[in-house]
Each structure stands twice: as structure tokens, then as C-alpha cells.
Design a protein around this motif. Structure first.
Motif, short mmCIF file in Angstrom:
data_model
loop_
_atom_site.label_atom_id
_atom_site.label_comp_id
_atom_site.label_asym_id
_atom_site.label_seq_id
_atom_site.Cartn_x
_atom_site.Cartn_y
_atom_site.Cartn_z
N THR A 271 0.24 -1.12 -0.01
CA THR A 271 0.04 -0.13 0.52
C THR A 271 0.80 1.68 -0.17
O THR A 271 0.19 2.10 -0.19
CB THR A 271 -0.87 -0.15 1.17
N ASN A 272 2.14 1.27 0.20
CA ASN A 272 3.00 2.39 -0.10
C ASN A 272 2.77 3.37 -0.98
O ASN A 272 2.39 2.89 -2.37
CB ASN A 272 4.59 2.09 -0.20
N LEU A 273 2.49 4.95 -0.60
CA LEU A 273 2.23 5.51 -1.78
C LEU A 273 2.85 5.88 -2.85
O LEU A 273 2.39 5.94 -3.98
CB LEU A 273 1.22 6.87 -0.99
N TYR A 274 4.37 5.60 -2.56
CA TYR A 274 5.14 6.28 -3.52
C TYR A 274 5.93 5.13 -4.11
O TYR A 274 6.32 5.57 -5.38
CB TYR A 274 6.49 6.41 -2.06
N ASP A 275 5.59 3.80 -4.59
CA ASP A 275 6.05 2.69 -5.12
C ASP A 275 5.04 2.59 -6.45
O ASP A 275 4.24 1.20 -6.17
CB ASP A 275 6.04 1.64 -3.96
N PHE A 276 5.69 3.42 -6.89
CA PHE A 276 4.81 3.41 -8.45
C PHE A 276 5.26 2.37 -8.94
O PHE A 276 3.74 1.25 -9.74
CB PHE A 276 4.89 4.39 -9.38
N ASN A 277 6.32 1.74 -9.08
CA ASN A 277 6.27 -0.07 -10.06
C ASN A 277 6.46 -1.04 -9.02
O ASN A 277 6.35 -2.02 -9.95
CB ASN A 277 7.65 0.19 -10.92
N ARG A 278 5.61 -0.43 -8.20
CA ARG A 278 5.68 -1.94 -7.03
C ARG A 278 6.29 -2.61 -7.10
O ARG A 278 6.23 -4.29 -7.15
CB ARG A 278 3.99 -2.64 -7.09
N ASP A 279 7.98 -1.99 -6.69
CA ASP A 279 8.81 -3.45 -6.22
C ASP A 279 9.29 -3.60 -5.42
O ASP A 279 10.60 -4.23 -5.43
CB ASP A 279 10.26 -2.55 -7.54
N GLY A 280 8.92 -3.41 -4.35
CA GLY A 280 8.92 -3.59 -3.18
C GLY A 280 10.54 -2.34 -2.87
O GLY A 280 11.04 -2.15 -1.14
N LYS A 281 10.51 -1.27 -3.15
CA LYS A 281 11.00 -0.07 -3.06
C LYS A 281 11.01 1.22 -3.36
O LYS A 281 10.33 1.28 -4.81
CB LYS A 281 13.17 -0.55 -2.99
N VAL A 282 11.00 2.53 -2.79
CA VAL A 282 11.26 4.01 -3.23
C VAL A 282 12.58 4.07 -3.34
O VAL A 282 13.03 4.57 -2.51
CB VAL A 282 10.20 4.65 -2.08
N ASP A 283 12.47 4.37 -4.94
CA ASP A 283 14.12 4.69 -5.66
C ASP A 283 13.57 5.84 -6.80
O ASP A 283 12.96 6.62 -6.61
CB ASP A 283 15.16 3.89 -5.55
N SER A 284 15.21 6.33 -7.13
CA SER A 284 15.20 6.93 -8.57
C SER A 284 14.45 6.75 -9.12
O SER A 284 13.45 7.86 -10.28
CB SER A 284 16.54 7.64 -8.55
N SER A 285 13.76 5.41 -9.67
CA SER A 285 12.98 5.04 -10.52
C SER A 285 11.60 5.65 -10.53
O SER A 285 10.96 6.28 -11.22
CB SER A 285 12.38 3.67 -10.64
N ASP A 286 10.95 5.68 -9.44
CA ASP A 286 9.00 6.58 -9.13
C ASP A 286 9.84 7.55 -8.46
O ASP A 286 8.80 8.51 -9.37
CB ASP A 286 9.34 5.83 -7.14
N VAL A 287 10.96 8.36 -8.83
CA VAL A 287 11.52 9.89 -8.72
C VAL A 287 10.69 10.55 -10.08
O VAL A 287 9.86 11.11 -10.68
CB VAL A 287 12.35 10.89 -8.10
N THR A 288 11.24 9.91 -10.55
CA THR A 288 11.47 10.08 -12.19
C THR A 288 10.17 9.92 -12.86
O THR A 288 9.69 10.43 -13.75
CB THR A 288 12.42 8.93 -12.73
#
Length: 731
Positions: free
Chosen positions: A594-611
Motif C-alpha cells: 500500500t506504499n503511496l510512493y512505490d509506483f512500480n511496486r518493486d518493493g522499494k522507493v527509489d530514483s525510478s519512482d521519482v523519475t
């Protein structure tokens, strides 16, 4: 003692043999011979369509018959049609129990010769039949239906027999041996055959009725509240009115079937739910609103399998839209309205229970699972008469299992970290359910961020938990259109939305859903559904077990965290980017699905989500509109797989109300070119429509909807309805 036992056993055998109705098997397609006129393309089309529905039926083309006439003489029937049919019966590799006629073959047969004379000392007219037997004629009737004549095709071979309606004589050849029998029929057991007609005002009417016949269901016994109703409109002033009372008191009420029964002179044209059986006096009831009462007077929805019976002399007089109806209701009108089958008369019968179809027997047989052709002919006292049977002879009313309810509607992140990056449907998908998201169900309030996914693969997984009855295991990818309708759009008019891409995978996991319910998984290709609303209509039918269609929605706005959303639009802005930047998490952080910031649902929030957030910004103009729909729609119409006569495959009250598509005027090229020159992102234009969105009044919503109808044909992203006046000076 031995001798007595022996004769007792032999007697028991003979008694068993006399119970022919216990010794026959169910009718199957291989026992059906379908006739068509080789000069009638319509008839050939219907015959071929029927053969596709019931593989195994045999087709026989009939030559030498005028396809444009509903009438034929007895002489022509005996010399043209009968020999060809007998030849087909002889060469058939299986026993033919049922003969089916199609559009383009005659409807009525008329004996042109006068009734045989009285030859004293006989007090009645007589003739000698082909077996050499002298027969006395108690009653003469020179008209018969083709279908009724075909039932006795093995016996009746001369015109005198065709006019001889002395069926009251025990064992006489026009006496129907299957009358009021309750077992299965076969030619071997009863000696005659059954017959039915596939006809209507148009080929499309016939094909639609055949489609409905394959999905004919009746509610369980003792279900007085529905889902399917009988409408019995009696008139106690008519001499044969007690027959309808017999239907209600002896058949429908004991079976606990829901029935609207009127025993007054008032015409009744409504029912509490879809009607599966109709019985009335038709035009002969004084209060009936004209001969067109079936089409314009009956304000009822017809269930799949709906059967018509009326006490009218000419209710099957024609299947030609301009033919002579004798100012009476027609079976063809019933089919046109959305009915499935009926019993009628092609010419004037004698009125009375000894001549007309007995409705109590007809509907009793159908309720108890017999085929329509068996139910109809078990209700008809005589053969070689004016009665005809119209509709799929192999139709049966199947009993609906106990109703299902939907106890869960979920969106899940298929092919993500949470299901092991597995694109297939399996139990691992349960871990990828977006537990913070819920379906939007129309209720007169606006959707919220809680109904919107931000997954970068769009909507690629939906689950539905079905609790209760239904053939849930029958929900497959191959027949998904029978059980679900899917639409895509981004406004408050889902009635005009486009058809969504179909799922690529469907799986039913029995007992895997909430509280032991059956979980239906629907999977779409990654990114096939992005930045739009997906409407899901779970249809009411035997597979789902639902009694009414269930309608719900999920939305997708990629990279949306909800922070920049308004009350009417889900959009992605700088606040969403900042949120991702300040909430980074590595794979070991054990963030939830349910994490709001993990758009690609890969289990982490990183630069790919920022981009992703930086490159997928939207505005109030381009974002996902937070739909606001009333509980009763207008919602997207059910697809063609569910007949229009009653949704839920035509058989229940549907939530899906068809909305007429908006009429869009063809815009001249010079206007189109000028529209495309408009700066759609211009501040004044954007503010105008943002104002309309925030205002959210009936008028502002109407302007936005109509503006969209103008913009769509010219591929404008921004609705510009009022700008036609302002920018182009079209007033």
C-alpha cells in the motif's frame, strides 16, 4: 401357484409397456431434422444458425415450394413436401423424433376438395382410408398448420384424412398419443413425431430468440419473490376461464412460482420482475388495449425463455410484418418484443379445452425441465390441426442455483514484487491486493483517491469474491463476455464509454475468497488500461449466480499519491514528486504493497519512482476525473452477449441502463483546422474549464460533457464547447 405367478409377471410386463412415457430417453440434437426451403435464403440462414447452436441436427432442403407464400394446398403438401420429408426420414442415420420448419416454408395447409358426402344408410360422411378402413367423419376441418401435419406425416397420406378431425374417436389417427403425458417423447414409443417452427418477422428476430433459448432459466421452486414471474391475465366472464385458474392453482402456486394473477375483466400488463410465462385471452378480453397489445400494452421485461400462450383464434396467423393478423396478438410480435417461444393457431380453431393447448400442462412440463417441444405437444389434444409450436424445440428451462452475492471487489498489482513478479493468476496474487483501495460503486457521491490506483502498469488485476450459488467454475476466458462487460472512460457518461481491452487471463479459485467464497481473478496485459476508469459489470446469470447485474469501477492515475488531487480530479504535480523524494525506502525496509510512493511496486522507493512522477505530471484538464454517478446510472450498457430483452442475459432486472449515444454534428473541415490551432493549455482556457469542474453544478457538468462531445471528433484534449462562440465567433 406357479402358473398364477407367471401370468401375473406377464401382466406386469404389459402394464409397463403401456407406460410408454417411462421408457423413452431425452431428446437430443441428433433426433432433430430441420427443413428449409432451398429457394429461401432466410430459411437456409436460420437452419444453419440452428445447426451451429445445436451441433448434430440434420438439415434437409425442400424444393419446389414458393418461399413467399404462407399457404399451400393439401394436394401440393402431399405431392411436394411430404415425399421429400419422408425420404429424409428414411435416409437419416438416427431416429427422427422432431421435425423443425423454418421461414420460407408454408404456414397453413388447406384442403381444397369438399367434405366427403353422406352415403346412406350412414348418417355421417365417410371415406375409405389407405388401409381400406371405412371411416366416419364426426367433424371436418380443412385447414391445418404445416407443423401439426408433420407430426402425423407417417400416417396421414390423403386429403380426406387431413380434413378429418374426428379425434374424439378413441385411437383415431388425429388423436395425439402424447397428450398429457409427462415423460420423455420418442417416435419409437408414440408412433407420431413432434414439430416446431423457427420463424418471426425477421431473421434477426429468430436468431435472437434462439440465443435466448440457450440461456433460459427459471427460479428455484418456492421462490415467490422471483426472480422470474408468470403473468396470467384471466377474464372470469369467458366460458373457458377456468383453464387459467387451473394453471395458477394446480401448477404455479404448488410449485411456489411467483405469479401475477388477475381474475377480473381488467387488462394487466405489468409484473414485479421479468416475465418467463404469459397466458391471457388476448384481444378477446374487452379491456385489452388493441391488437397491438403485445408490443405496446405489455409493459414488462421478458426473461430469456419467455413463453407465450393466448386464447386467440389467429395468434399465429402470419410471420410476415405486413400479413393479416385478423386483429389479434401474434407470436411473431412476442418474439419481436424479446420473447423466446409460443404456441398459437394459424387459422380458426374451435374454442374449448378439447381443442386448444392446455396451459397447465404446457407450463408444468416446462417447470419440470422438459423440452419446449415436449411441453407444447403434451398440451395439445390433436394432430393435423391448426395449432403450431414456435421456438427452439430443444429449449429447456434450467433451474437457477441459489443466488450469489459479491462479498469482495479488489484491485491488485499483478506482475509485481508482491506476487513474485508472476504475470499468471494464482494464490500469490492475494499478497498483491491493494488493501487500501476499494471499488467505486455508484451512489450519488464522487469517487475518491481510495478508488484510484497509481500503479505504473495500470489496472492489470481485479478480483471478485462470489459467495453462494452459481456455476462459478464455468467463468472462463473463452466465455468471459457472457459473464462480464468491461468499459473504459474518463467522464460521468459511462453509457458512451468505449469497450475495454479484454482480460488475457481468467481464473476461478474455489473457496479462496473472503469467508470461503469463490475468488474470480481477471488479469489484463500490463499497461493495457492506464489513466482511465475501468467499469466492470458482473452479469446476472447461471455462471455468476447473481440475480441482478453488479456494477463497479476502479480508476488508474499513474504516479498519483493523492496530495495534489482536487475534489473532482486526480492529478500528478510537484507535491507528488516531492513526496517520493522525501520518502525513499530500500528493499530491506519492508514497505507494504500500500506504499503511496512505490509506483512500480518493486518493493522499494527509489530514483525510478521519482523519475516516473516527474515524467507523468497531469493537470485538472488531463488528470483522472473523479466520477460522480447516481445509483441508477446512466451506466454503460450490457454488451450484445446479453440479450436486450432483459439484461443478465435478458433475464433479470439490470442495473445497467442503456443511454443513447450523443449525437455529434459533423464539423466542417475549416472549423476543425481552426479548433486545432487553439492553445488548449492557454491559461484563460484552462481556468475556464477548471472553474466548471470546481463549480460542479448540473449546468456546468452538462457544458463539460457536451464540450467533450465536440472535442472528441477532432482529437482535442480540452473540451471547447463554449469556446466555439468565443474564439470562432460562430454566433
Amino acid at each position: 401357484m406357479v402358473g398364477k405367478t407367471r401370468w401375473t409377471s406377464i401382466r406386469a410386463v404389459f402394464e409397463l409397456l403401456e407406460r410408454r412415457d417411462l421408457l423413452t430417453a431425452d431428446l437430443v440434437a441428433a433426433n432433430v431434422l430441420v427443413l428449409y426451403n432451398t429457394a429461401s435464403p432466410n430459411g437456409a440462414q436460420i437452419a444453419n444458425y440452428y445447426a451451429q447452436i445445436h451441433p448434430g441436427v440434420q438439415l434437409l432442403g425442400i424444393n419446389g415450394v414458393d418461399p413467399n407464400s404462407e399457404d399451400i394446398s393439401a394436394d401440393d403438401y402431399l405431392s411436394i413436401i411430404r415425399p421429400q420429408v419422408l425420404s429424409g426420414l428414411t435416409t437419416s442415420t438416427t431416429e427422427i423424433d422432431v421435425i423443425v420448419t423454418t421461414k420460407g416454408l408454408p404456414l397453413r395447409i388447406t384442403v381444397g376438395e369438399p367434405e366427403p358426402p353422406v352415403v346412406p344408410p350412414n348418417p355421417l360422411p365417410t371415406y375409405v382410408d389407405p388401409s381400406g378402413t371405412t371411416r366416419s367423419i364426426l367433424s371436418w376441418r380443412p385447414t391445418s398448420s404445416l407443423e401439426s401435419e408433420l407430426t402425423a406425416i407417417d400416417t396421414i397420406s390423403i386429403w380426406q384424412q387431413m380434413g378429418d378431425q374426428s379425434f374424439q374417436i378413441p385411437g383415431q389417427f388425429t388423436n395425439n398419443p402424447y397428450f398429457r403425458k409427462s415423460g420423455a417423447f420418442s417416435h419409437a414409443a408414440f408412433g407420431d413425431r413432434l414439430a416446431a417452427r423457427l420463424d418471426g418477422y425477421s431473421v434477426s428476430d429468430v436468431e435472437a430468440s434462439l440465443d435466448r433459448a440457450q440461456n433460459a432459466f427459471i427460479g428455484p421452486h418456492n421462490s415467490p419473490s422471483g426472480p422470474f414471474w408468470f403473468l396470467v391475465d384471466n377474464d372470469p366472464t369467458i366460458s373457458y376461464a377456468p383453464t387459467m385458474a387451473n394453471l395458477v392453482n394446480n401448477v404455479l402456486n404448488p410449485a411456489g412460482m411467483p405469479v401475477v394473477y388477475d381474475n377480473t375483466i381488467t387488462f394487466v400488463g405489468t409484473a414485479a420482475g421479468p416475465v418467463i410465462g404469459y397466458d391471457s385471452h388476448g384481444i378477446h378480453q374487452a379491456s385489452t388495449p388493441g391488437a397491438n397489445y403485445i408490443v405496446s400494452g405489455l409493459n414488462i421485461m421478458l426473461a430469456n425463455g419467455a413463453v407465450f400462450n393466448s386464447w386467440e383464434s389467429f395468434n399465429a396467423a402470419t410471420f410476415n410484418p405486413t400479413g393479416d393478423t385478423h386483429n389479434q396478438g401474434q407470436v411473431a410480435q412476442w418474439l419481436q418484443k424479446g420473447g423466446t417461444a409460443g404456441v398459437g393457431n394459424v387459422a380458426e380453431p374451435w374454442a374449448g379445452v378439447s381443442y386448444m393447448a392446455n396451459e397447465d400442462q404446457l407450463f408444468s412440463m416446462l417447470i419440470n425441465g422438459k423440452t419446449f417441444v415436449e411441453a407444447a405437444w403434451s398440451a395439445i389434444p390433436q394432430l393435423s390441426y391448426v395449432t403450431t409450436v414456435v421456438g427452439d424445440p430443444l429449449m429447456t428451462w434450467k433451474t437457477l442455483p441459489p443466488a450469489s452475492t459479491i462479498v469482495g471487489r479488489y484491485i491488485f498489482y499483478n506482475n509485481s514484487f508482491w506476487d513474485g513478479n508472476d504475470p499468471t493468476a494464482n494464490a500469490a496474487d492475494d499478497a498483491s491486493i491493494a488493501t487500501d483501495k476499494s471499488a467505486y460503486i455508484p451512489n450519488g457521491t464522487a469517487a475518491t483517491f481510495a478508488t484510484v490506483s497509481s500503479y505504473d502498469k495500470g489496472i492489470n488485476g481485479v478480483m471478485i469474491d462470489l459467495q453462494g450459488g452459481g456455476n462459478h467454475a464455468s467463468i472462463t476466458l473463452a466465455n468471459i463476455s457472457n459473464d462480464f462487460t468491461f468499459k473504459l472512460g474518463n467522464d460521468n457518461t459511462p453509457g458512451s464509454w468505449s469497450t475495454a481491452p479484454g482480460p488475457t487471463s481468467v481464473a476461478v479459485r474455489l473457496g479462496a475468497g473472503f469467508s470461503g467464497s469463490d475468488r474470480v481473478e481477471l488479469i489484463w496485459a500490463d499497461r493495457a488500461i492506464q489513466n482511465r476508469w475501468l467499469e466492470v459489470i458482473a452479469k446476472a446469470n447461471a455462471d455468476t449466480g447473481l440475480t441482478v447485474d453488479d456494477v463497479f469501477f476502479f480508476g488508474n492515475e499513474e504516479a498519483d499519491t493523492g496530495v495534489t488531487n482536487t475534489a473532482t480530479v486526480a492529478k500528478v504535480g510537484s507535491g507528488d514528486v516531492t513526496g517520493v523524494q522525501t520518502n525513499g525506502a530500500n528493499i530491506g525496509a519492508n514497505i507494504p504493497a500500500t506504499n503511496l510512493y512505490d509506483f512500480n511496486r518493486d518493493g522499494k522507493v527509489d530514483s525510478s519512482d521519482v523519475t516516473f512522477a516527474q515524467t507523468h505530471g497531469t493537470s485538472t484538464r488531463t488528470g483522472l476525473q473523479l466520477i460522480n454517478l447516481a445509483a441508477n446510472g446512466p451506466l454503460a450498457p450490457v454488451s450484445a452477449a446479453a440479450p436486450a430483452a432483459g439484461s443478465a442475459v435478458g433475464m433479470t432486472v439490470s442495473l445497467a441502463v442503456t443511454s443513447p449515444s450523443p449525437t455529434v454534428t459533423v464539423i466542417p473541415t475549416w472549423i476543425v483546422n481552426r479548433l486545432r490551432c487553439l492553445e488548449s493549455n492557454r491559461e484563460s482556457i484552462a481556468k475556464y474549464f477548471e472553474h466548471l469542474a470546481h463549480e460542479s453544478t448540473t449546468k456546468s457538468r452538462e457544458i463539460r460533457v457536451q464540450a467533450g462531445h465536440v472535442a472528441d471528433p477532432v482529437n482535442l484534449a480540452l473540451p471547447i464547447h463554449d469556446l466555439l462562440r468565443v474564439k470562432l465567433r460562430l454566433e
